[in-house]
Design a protein around this motif. Structure first.
Motif, PDB file in Angstrom:
ATOM      1  N   ARG A   2      -7.371  -0.396   9.866  1.00 36.54           N
ATOM      2  CA  ARG A   2      -7.295  -0.642   8.410  1.00 36.54           C
ATOM      3  C   ARG A   2      -5.902  -0.975   7.922  1.00 36.54           C
ATOM      4  O   ARG A   2      -5.380  -0.372   6.986  1.00 36.54           O
ATOM      5  N   HIS A  37      -1.173  -6.085   8.483  1.00 35.82           N
ATOM      6  CA  HIS A  37       0.047  -6.703   9.019  1.00 35.82           C
ATOM      7  C   HIS A  37       0.306  -6.201  10.434  1.00 35.82           C
ATOM      8  O   HIS A  37       0.200  -4.990  10.669  1.00 35.82           O
ATOM      9  N   ARG A  59       0.836  -1.212   0.000  1.00 35.65           N
ATOM     10  CA  ARG A  59       0.000   0.000   0.000  1.00 35.65           C
ATOM     11  C   ARG A  59       0.865   1.255   0.000  1.00 35.65           C
ATOM     12  O   ARG A  59       0.565   2.233  -0.708  1.00 35.65           O
TER      13      ARG A  59
HETATM   14  P1  AMP Z   1      -1.472  -2.790   4.828  1.00 35.50           P
HETATM   15  O1  AMP Z   1      -2.954  -2.907   4.759  1.00 35.50           O
HETATM   16  O2  AMP Z   1      -0.868  -3.667   5.888  1.00 35.50           O
HETATM   17  O3  AMP Z   1      -0.816  -2.959   3.466  1.00 35.50           O
HETATM   18  O4  AMP Z   1      -1.115  -1.313   5.327  1.00 35.50           O
HETATM   19  C1  AMP Z   1      -1.892  -0.159   5.054  1.00 35.50           C
HETATM   20  C2  AMP Z   1      -1.147   1.049   5.646  1.00 35.50           C
HETATM   21  O5  AMP Z   1      -1.005   0.871   7.071  1.00 35.50           O
HETATM   22  C3  AMP Z   1       0.273   1.268   5.121  1.00 35.50           C
HETATM   23  O6  AMP Z   1       0.529   2.670   5.117  1.00 35.50           O
HETATM   24  C4  AMP Z   1       1.161   0.591   6.149  1.00 35.50           C
HETATM   25  O7  AMP Z   1       2.460   1.156   6.261  1.00 35.50           O
HETATM   26  C5  AMP Z   1       0.386   0.803   7.428  1.00 35.50           C
HETATM   27  N1  AMP Z   1       0.550  -0.318   8.363  1.00 35.50           N
HETATM   28  C6  AMP Z   1       0.541  -1.637   8.081  1.00 35.50           C
HETATM   29  N2  AMP Z   1       0.714  -2.373   9.175  1.00 35.50           N
HETATM   30  C7  AMP Z   1       0.836  -1.497  10.202  1.00 35.50           C
HETATM   31  C8  AMP Z   1       1.019  -1.616  11.617  1.00 35.50           C
HETATM   32  N3  AMP Z   1       1.105  -2.803  12.231  1.00 35.50           N
HETATM   33  N4  AMP Z   1       1.125  -0.465  12.357  1.00 35.50           N
HETATM   34  C9  AMP Z   1       1.011   0.740  11.764  1.00 35.50           C
HETATM   35  N5  AMP Z   1       0.821   0.929  10.447  1.00 35.50           N
HETATM   36  C10 AMP Z   1       0.731  -0.175   9.670  1.00 35.50           C
END
Ligand code: AMP
Length: 144
Positions: free
Chosen positions: A102, A105, A56
């Motif tokens: 949202r 991970h 993302r």
């Molecule tokens: P994802 O849906 O995991 O691809 O992530 C969506 C957004 O949330 C991206 O900007 C990631 O960097 C952020 N993100 C993903 N996992 C985490 C987490 N555990 N803590 C904070 N931000 C996250």
């Protein structure tokens, strides 16, 4: 009773793909592609979690900066405020966190060190297994 992160990690393993802060977005994209994963964790000099960079973030960066972003280090594109969980965290708590924030991970941390990562795929797989087991228990109870 809901499964815990420990139960998931015992099954899938504790390896996490990590990169250093100066890895370029293009290099990170190659790693995401070749390892068939959606996120890399960025470790700082002390091996502590300093950020997370997911597919993302790559899409957002390309949309915002164009293809030049591919030469930028991930440290300038990652999310630095990383939500973590622990081995004792339950699958229900993870579902709540991933849904409300949202993201898909959640790195696992023990004593300040990265010890695993849980993806939304792991959560869904575990939840389906739980629901199937509950259904079997109910059927067995009814059949008496
Ligand atoms: P994802 O849906 O995991 O691809 O992530 C969506 C957004 O949330 C991206 O900007 C990631 O960097 C952020 N993100 C993903 N996992 C985490 C987490 N555990 N803590 C904070 N931000 C996250």
């Amino acid at each position: 009773m809901s499964n815990t992160v420990k139960a998931i990690l015992d099954q899938k393993g504790r390896d996490v793909v990590t990169v250093g802060p100066n890895t370029t977005a293009a290099e990170a994209a190659k790693i995401l592609n070749s390892r068939k994963i959606g996120a890399v964790v960025i470790l700082g000099a002390d091996d502590r979690i300093s950020g997370i960079f997911t597919e993302r973030d790559l899409v957002n960066a390309v949309a915002k900066f164009g293809k030049e972003c591919l030469d930028q280090p991930v440290v300038s594109l990652m999310t630095s405020k990383v939500f973590r969980c622990h081995e004792e965290t339950t699958v229900n708590e993870l579902m709540e966190l991933m849904t409300s924030r949202r993201f898909r991970h959640v790195p696992v941390e023990a004593h300040g060190k990265l010890t695993g990562i849980i993806s939304i795929g792991d959560v869904v797989k575990t939840r389906i297994a739980e629901v199937e087991r509950e259904a079997e228990e109910i059927k067995a109870y009814i059949a008496g």
